[in-house]
Design an enzyme around this catalytic site. Structure first.
Site, short mmCIF file in Angstrom:
data_model
loop_
_atom_site.label_atom_id
_atom_site.label_comp_id
_atom_site.label_asym_id
_atom_site.label_seq_id
_atom_site.Cartn_x
_atom_site.Cartn_y
_atom_site.Cartn_z
N ASP A 114 191.09 62.93 121.03
CA ASP A 114 190.24 61.92 122.61
C ASP A 114 188.35 62.45 122.41
O ASP A 114 188.01 62.79 123.33
CB ASP A 114 190.83 62.81 123.95
CG ASP A 114 192.07 61.89 123.76
OD1 ASP A 114 192.46 61.57 122.89
OD2 ASP A 114 192.95 62.84 124.93
N LYS B 181 196.82 56.83 122.30
CA LYS B 181 197.45 57.32 123.85
C LYS B 181 197.68 56.82 124.59
O LYS B 181 196.86 57.37 125.66
CB LYS B 181 197.74 58.48 122.76
CG LYS B 181 196.59 59.65 123.51
CD LYS B 181 197.08 60.85 122.67
CE LYS B 181 195.68 61.41 122.78
NZ LYS B 181 195.70 61.66 124.67
N CYS C 212 195.02 67.03 126.50
CA CYS C 212 195.59 66.80 125.55
C CYS C 212 195.42 67.78 124.61
O CYS C 212 196.51 67.01 123.51
CB CYS C 212 194.53 65.14 125.58
SG CYS C 212 195.09 63.92 126.62
C1 C5J Z 1 192.39 64.42 127.68
C2 C5J Z 1 191.86 64.08 129.78
N1 C5J Z 1 191.91 64.00 126.63
N2 C5J Z 1 191.60 65.61 130.01
N3 C5J Z 1 192.55 64.21 128.92
O1 C5J Z 1 191.92 65.62 127.67
O2 C5J Z 1 192.33 63.82 131.79
#
Ligand code: C5J
Length: 220
Positions: A24, A129, A162
């Site tokens: 991400d 995802k 994540c």
């Molecule tokens: C991720 C989030 N990528 N913190 N998303 O960690 O909402």
């Protein structure tokens, strides 16, 4: 190959059986003006890991290793976004709303793209995802199995959300995972520190951690 200084003990891997998974690293979490900032977070904390992550990615590419990028991304009709996820809390912008970089966490929107410094190149895998974990409702496990991947090197954001969720999912599916300490970050430094401790506690109950310099040394 061996990362001798990995925690809590050395990490052995073979290049052909190992993938680098960057979680991400998308504009909405990392760039000023994005979703992360609208939630009240200091995104400069996350921006700070970009140079180390870029260097590790470059070294891994030069070694010929498999690269996987993920994005937290929902379909435009939000059919893969549970109402519980969208409606929780009282944010100024919700998933699917029009934000400073297009619709929040919607596939194809400008804010949903991986930042330029780490942009995927031909031959690299990009997984959209809908959940926090990279294995939930994606074909990632099957894809890795087809390529004979048994070991995963993780980087990305955010460490305790994540990244940690994906590492735990990987652990339950039988992968040996290592988290690159300077290639992951949280909006909450204490959460990052706690996650690194949790991952490697009890004899690497989730996996290993190591600085990216130790990976680069192993690749040389
Ligand atoms: C991720 C989030 N990528 N913190 N998303 O960690 O909402």
């Amino acid at each position: 190959m061996r990362i001798e200084t990995a925690n809590p003990f050395p990490y052995d891997f073979e290049l052909k059986n190992t993938a680098l998974v960057l979680i991400d690293m998308q504009r909405d979490f990392i760039e000023p003006g994005g979703f992360g900032e609208t939630l009240g977070n200091d995104v400069s904390l996350l921006e700070a890991i970009v140079p180390a992550t870029k260097a590790a990615l470059q070294a891994w590419r030069e070694a010929g290793g498999l690269v996987v990028h993920t994005r937290e991304a929902h379909k435009a009709d939000l059919s893969d976004c549970p109402p519980a996820k969208r409606n929780r809390g009282n944010p100024s912008l919700r998933i699917g709303d029009e934000g400073p970089m297009g619709r929040i966490l919607v596939a194809g929107e400008p804010g949903n793209q991986i930042i330029d410094a780490l942009a995927p190149v031909d031959g690299e895998i990009v997984i959209d995802k809908p959940g926090k974990g990279a294995f939930y409702a994606t074909g990632l496990h099957e894809l890795l199995q087809r390529r004979g991947i048994t070991h995963l090197l993780f980087g990305g954001v955010t460490t305790e959300v994540c990244v940690q969720t994906s590492m735990r999912e990987a652990n339950d599916r039988g992968y040996d995972s290592l988290l690159l300490e300077d290639c992951t970050e949280s909006y909450f430094p204490a959460f990052k520190a706690a996650t690194l401790d949790m991952v490697r506690a009890q004899g690497a109950i989730v996996g290993w951690t190591a600085p990216s310099a130790a990976l680069m040394a192993a690749l040389r």
